[in-house]
Design a protein around this motif. Structure first.
Motif, PDB file in Angstrom:
ATOM      1  N   PRO A  83       0.797  -1.222   0.000  1.00 29.09           N
ATOM      2  CA  PRO A  83       0.000   0.000   0.000  1.00 29.09           C
ATOM      3  C   PRO A  83       0.835   1.280   0.000  1.00 29.09           C
ATOM      4  O   PRO A  83       1.930   1.315   0.559  1.00 29.09           O
ATOM      5  CB  PRO A  83      -0.824  -0.108   1.286  1.00 29.09           C
ATOM      6  CG  PRO A  83      -0.210  -1.185   2.099  1.00 29.09           C
ATOM      7  CD  PRO A  83       0.522  -2.081   1.162  1.00 29.09           C
ATOM      8  N   GLY A  84       0.296   2.292  -0.586  1.00 33.05           N
ATOM      9  CA  GLY A  84       0.931   3.606  -0.618  1.00 33.05           C
ATOM     10  C   GLY A  84       0.031   4.567  -1.360  1.00 33.05           C
ATOM     11  O   GLY A  84      -0.338   4.309  -2.495  1.00 33.05           O
TER      12      GLY A  84
ATOM     13  N   ILE B 290       8.003   6.414   8.479  1.00 28.43           N
ATOM     14  CA  ILE B 290       6.830   6.670   7.652  1.00 28.43           C
ATOM     15  C   ILE B 290       5.605   5.929   8.178  1.00 28.43           C
ATOM     16  O   ILE B 290       5.579   4.711   8.217  1.00 28.43           O
ATOM     17  CB  ILE B 290       7.113   6.239   6.193  1.00 28.43           C
ATOM     18  CG1 ILE B 290       8.462   6.800   5.720  1.00 28.43           C
ATOM     19  CG2 ILE B 290       5.988   6.682   5.286  1.00 28.43           C
ATOM     20  CD1 ILE B 290       8.533   8.292   5.580  1.00 28.43           C
ATOM     21  N   GLY B 291       4.580   6.682   8.548  1.00 31.82           N
ATOM     22  CA  GLY B 291       3.338   6.100   9.063  1.00 31.82           C
ATOM     23  C   GLY B 291       2.582   7.175   9.810  1.00 31.82           C
ATOM     24  O   GLY B 291       3.023   8.329   9.864  1.00 31.82           O
TER      25      GLY B 291
ATOM     26  N   ILE C 180      -1.683  -2.954  12.143  1.00 33.32           N
ATOM     27  CA  ILE C 180      -2.303  -2.510  10.895  1.00 33.32           C
ATOM     28  C   ILE C 180      -1.372  -1.518  10.181  1.00 33.32           C
ATOM     29  O   ILE C 180      -0.495  -0.932  10.810  1.00 33.32           O
ATOM     30  CB  ILE C 180      -3.677  -1.858  11.227  1.00 33.32           C
ATOM     31  CG1 ILE C 180      -4.632  -1.945  10.051  1.00 33.32           C
ATOM     32  CG2 ILE C 180      -3.521  -0.425  11.665  1.00 33.32           C
ATOM     33  CD1 ILE C 180      -6.046  -1.585  10.428  1.00 33.32           C
TER      34      ILE C 180
ATOM     35  N   THR D 170      -2.090   4.440   5.322  1.00 30.89           N
ATOM     36  CA  THR D 170      -2.459   4.306   3.913  1.00 30.89           C
ATOM     37  C   THR D 170      -3.874   3.773   3.719  1.00 30.89           C
ATOM     38  O   THR D 170      -4.264   3.484   2.598  1.00 30.89           O
ATOM     39  CB  THR D 170      -1.470   3.361   3.215  1.00 30.89           C
ATOM     40  OG1 THR D 170      -1.258   2.234   4.075  1.00 30.89           O
ATOM     41  CG2 THR D 170      -0.150   4.040   2.994  1.00 30.89           C
TER      42      THR D 170
HETATM   43  C1  LIG Z   1       8.370   2.869  -0.181  1.00 26.45           C
HETATM   44  C2  LIG Z   1       7.072   3.337   0.376  1.00 26.45           C
HETATM   45  N1  LIG Z   1       5.989   2.567   0.253  1.00 26.45           N
HETATM   46  C3  LIG Z   1       4.803   2.953   0.752  1.00 26.45           C
HETATM   47  C4  LIG Z   1       4.691   4.153   1.401  1.00 26.45           C
HETATM   48  C5  LIG Z   1       3.357   4.618   1.902  1.00 26.45           C
HETATM   49  N2  LIG Z   1       3.205   4.549   3.330  1.00 26.45           N
HETATM   50  C6  LIG Z   1       3.106   5.654   4.073  1.00 26.45           C
HETATM   51  S1  LIG Z   1       2.957   5.268   5.684  1.00 26.45           S
HETATM   52  C7  LIG Z   1       3.057   3.631   5.412  1.00 26.45           C
HETATM   53  C8  LIG Z   1       3.046   2.544   6.435  1.00 26.45           C
HETATM   54  C9  LIG Z   1       2.402   2.805   7.664  1.00 26.45           C
HETATM   55  O1  LIG Z   1       2.271   1.637   8.421  1.00 26.45           O
HETATM   56  P1  LIG Z   1       2.902   1.468   9.839  1.00 26.45           P
HETATM   57  O2  LIG Z   1       4.376   1.556   9.759  1.00 26.45           O
HETATM   58  O3  LIG Z   1       2.351   0.233  10.422  1.00 26.45           O
HETATM   59  O4  LIG Z   1       2.413   2.737  10.633  1.00 26.45           O
HETATM   60  P2  LIG Z   1       0.940   3.243  11.008  1.00 26.45           P
HETATM   61  O5  LIG Z   1       0.477   4.125   9.907  1.00 26.45           O
HETATM   62  O6  LIG Z   1       0.089   2.040  11.213  1.00 26.45           O
HETATM   63  O7  LIG Z   1       1.134   4.030  12.250  1.00 26.45           O
HETATM   64  C10 LIG Z   1       3.158   3.407   4.082  1.00 26.45           C
HETATM   65  C11 LIG Z   1       3.190   2.065   3.522  1.00 26.45           C
HETATM   66  C12 LIG Z   1       5.856   4.948   1.491  1.00 26.45           C
HETATM   67  N3  LIG Z   1       5.838   6.147   2.081  1.00 26.45           N
HETATM   68  N4  LIG Z   1       7.020   4.518   0.989  1.00 26.45           N
END
Ligand SMILES: Cc1ncc(C[n+]2csc(CCOP(=O)(O)OP(=O)(O)O)c2C)c(N)n1
Lengths: 544, 189
Positions: free
Chosen positions: A35-36, A398-399, A477, A481
């Motif tokens: 996902p992204g 990132i999250g 989770i 995204t």
């Molecule tokens: C290479 C890449 N793939 C996808 C994304 C999109 N993206 C943004 S946040 C995220 C992941 C968030 O998941 P998690 O680390 O579990 O944190 P949460 O949002 O659940 O706190 C992703 C896949 C990105 N920024 N970079």
């Protein structure tokens, strides 16, 4: 029922759903993604509908991969074994997948394969950069086409499968936020289902191996393939289309992607009728078609988002013609292009038309994105803010947790790419240690990001001996995204097994609402000589 | 017909995407062209959301040219005000009165009222929050209520029949009845 499965003649589709519909109308059998946003809904819709009826259940497989590289490789394996495949990702994902992406164009594919990639000019849902993924077309020799809206998206995906099958090469459909997240009525055709019959071909042993000196001949063949696609497809394709052909005087416009629609809108607003070549093909570029336009006009304005790749190509093609090529001196390179940018640019050549706009309220309080009510991160960041020494370095990742950058927390001293919170945190802490500086480092990472790219970085901390405190936020989770599942979700909690398996000795799993325990552990772990990990475990309210 | 330009603004989680889907479906049922632009991901997280909606014939851009907006449905007053840079002198504002405070800021209602008074065009301030809370026991229907208001008062080129049908085709079966009630409720206002 999801609108992407409608059996009406026409339905309103989101651009990303149009990707799904186009793939299903082409008989896709295997789709993978990580996902992204702005690409997320492609995978999400595949996920939602994967078992929606008997045909899908029997003839179609979808999976979320651990990261984009793995998802792409999964699609490659399926393709080599006989399946029609699709892989989708946001622009940053291409960087992660790039190591397998480049050889893929060398080997080519025995079955149809389309990659849907969505860029985010304006950074509406991305932090790290305003990456223009069109550059990968050059680097990988990847055929790339750019739709402007959902109808085109569906049509281009189907066209991409045709090209892919005819030339045994993957084709990239490059989207942007304003295409992915645009809705409009789309004409529907029947869905196609092909029985999954996989068999990995063993008859041509060199086919799927990039091994020198064979690599060099594969490179050469790839270049020849691209020339062929340019001549036989891009030059004659109807997706490069001249509009207002007979109008205008000495000026024309070349536009690509959603910018084309902004150009047409700006013209309507200004009462203009300038000829426009809409480029559907980005790579290989239809050079003859462009030269035809160059021979007829004195001035060409190129309208494309982000870096001026088309403009540069057109300038080279223009050297034999008496024509001036204009572009980025009138339009922004950074940020998205909107209709008003085109109106302003055209105002330099035609009678300008002013926008009549109300004045903004400058005093209006700005709303920062923030954590949902009840989010476990409130507890965690509150506690960290209370106990961490003032000059602690906070590594972001990132999250959802990157919103700790905003007030009231402001707990983020650097932010790069998935997994880099730990990677950079190691470099910082190692250097501090080398100089005898006792400054502390806390690196945050989410569970999905940990699986995606955090594990190698943590191994590096252990192997190269540094001691940041790493807080893995396990909310079960991939929240940011759109709440996709993360690996291992339906099994025993496995993150601690991975962490201890790597050799981390200072490890504790804590529910962040237990603030006292969390406080004491942070204080204790910040003084450890070896790397330490806290797994802050509490479900996101959107996790099932 | 001239293309009709609508912006729905609100705070992430107020249901703007559902509204947009219903409006799109209704436009399609009336044989009109439709384009919209929305944002997902980071932009949604409790931040300001603005969706652009265009209804008419042969629509090109999914984005509205600043100043060319016919109607702004503000699900929250501050978010309505935030769209002023897309509004012109003739733009109609349909605003839900209920303020959602910005984190870390005291709400100054009189200031918000002062700003709203400065809007030169027609402004309809509706207490959709209280009305839906009182009559339907759920303020989440504020958006559909305001859409109903816009339709009944002909602020938008959609008929009530097509909006109702669109709603039935778009929304999960369990919620259809209450949403239809919210539409009808708006008739008397
Ligand atoms: C290479 C890449 N793939 C996808 C994304 C999109 N993206 C943004 S946040 C995220 C992941 C968030 O998941 P998690 O680390 O579990 O944190 P949460 O949002 O659940 O706190 C992703 C896949 C990105 N920024 N970079």
């Amino acid at each position: 029922m999801h609108e992407v499965l409608d059996n009406k003649k026409k339905t309103i589709l989101l651009g990303n759903d149009a990707v799904v519909r186009g793939a299903l109308e082409s008989g896709v059998q295997f789709a993978a993604t990580y996902p992204g946003t702005p690409a997320s809904e492609i995978g999400d819709t595949f996920y939602l509908i994967r078992n929606a009826n008997k045909e899908l259940k029997e003839n179609f497989h979808f999976e979320y991969g651990t990261n984009e590289k793995v998802a792409l490789e999964s699609a490659i394996g399926a393709n080599f074994s006989g399946l029609k495949t699709m892989m989708s990702m946001k622009h940053f994902g291409v960087n992660v997948a790039a190591d397998s992406l480049l050889p893929l164009f060398y080997t080519g594919v025995p079955n149809g394969m389309v990659l849907a990639i969505s860029d985010d000019p304006g950074c509406f849902s991305s932090a790290q950069s305003e990456q223009n993924s069109r550059a990968y077309a050059y680097m990988a020799h990847a055929p790339m086409i750019e739709p402007a809206d959902p109808q085109e998206t569906k049509d281009y995906v189907k066209y991409a499968y045709q090209i892919s099958e005819k030339y045994n090469i993957p084709v990239i459909v490059r989207l942007t936020t304003r295409v992915s997240h645009q809705r409009m009525p789309v004409d529907l055709d029947d869905l196609k289902f092909n029985k999954i019959e996989a068999d990995f071909p063993k008859d041509k042993p060199d086919q799927f191996s990039t091994m020198p000196p064979y690599t060099i001949s594969q490179h050469k063949e790839l270049l020849e393939k691209i020339d062929k696609i340019r001549e036989q497809e891009a030059e004659v394709s109807e997706i490069n289309k001249m509009h207002n052909e007979d109008a205008g005087d000495d000026m024309a416009i070349i536009a690509s992607g959603v910018s084309f629609h902004h150009v047409m809108e700006a013209q309507k607003f200004m009462g203009l009728n300038i000829p426009v070549l809409k480029l559907g093909w980005f790579y290989p570029l239809p050079e003859k078609k462009i030269k035809e336009v160059l021979s007829k006009f004195k001035k060409i304005l190129v309208v494309e988002e982000l870096e001026d790749y088309v403009e540069k190509e057109v300038k080279i093609l223009a050297k034999d013609y008496d024509v001036e090529i204009l572009g980025k001196e009138y339009l922004p390179t950074a940020g998205e292009i909107r209709p008003e940018n085109v109106i302003e640019a055209l105002g330099s050549f035609y009678p300008p038309k002013k926008l009549e706009v109300l004045e903004e309220e400058k005093e209006l309080a700005k709303r920062f994105p923030g954590f949902c009510p009840g989010c476990p991160y409130w507890f965690l960041f509150n506690t960290v803010k209370q106990v961490a020494p003032k000059n602690t370095v906070f590594g972001g990742d990132i999250g959802c947790y990157m919103m700790a950058y905003f007030p009231p927390f402001k707990l983020q001293d650097y932010l790069f790419s998935m997994g880099s919170g730990i990677g950079i945190g190691h470099g910082v802490k190692k250097s501090l240690n080398l100089s005898g500086n006792n400054q502390k480092v806390i690196a945050f990472i989410g569970d999905s990001t940990f699986f995606h790219a955090g594990i190698p970085a943590l191994v590096n901390c252990v192997e190269n001996k540094s001691n940041p405190l790493i807080i893995i936020m396990d909310n079960s989770i991939t929240a940011m995204t759109g709440h996709q599942p993360r690996p291992g979700i339906d099994k025993e909690p496995n993150i601690e097994k991975i962490v201890s398996g790597i050799g981390v000795k200072n490890l504790k799993v804590i529910d962040p609402i237990n603030q006292e325990e969390l406080k004491e552990t942070i204080k204790d772990f910040l003084n450890k000589e070896e790397v330490s990990v806290i797994i802050s475990r509490r479900c996101c309210k959107f996790a099932k | 017909m001239n293309n009709f330009n609508l912006i729905i603004s609100g705070v992430g989680g107020q249901g703007t995407i559902t509204l947009l889907k219903v409006i799109g479906r209704a436009a399609l049922l009336q044989g009109l062209d439709f384009k919209s632009s929305e944002l997902h991901g980071l932009s949604q997280r409790g931040g300001s959301v603005k969706t652009h909606i265009r209804i008419g014939e042969n629509i090109s851009s999914p984005l509205i040219i600043p100043g060319e907006t016919d109607l702004i449905i503000g699900l929250e007053p501050q978010e309505a005000l935030r769209t002023k840079s897309f509004a012109g002198k003739k733009t109609v504002f349909l605003i839900n009165e209920k303020v959602i405070p910005v984190q870390g800021k005291e709400v100054d209602k009189s200031e918000i009222e002062k700003w709203i008074k400065k809007i030169p065009g027609e402004v309809k301030l509706i207490n959709a929050f209280s009305i839906t809370q009182e009559k339907l026991k759920n303020s989440l229907y504020s958006g559909i209520f305001l859409l109903g208001y816009a339709v009944h008062n002909k602020l938008i080129p959609l008929s009530i029949d097509s909006v109702k049908k669109a709603l039935e085709e778009t929304i999960k079966p369990d919620y259809i009845e209450e949403n239809l009630k919210a539409l009808d409720l708006a008739k008397g206002f």
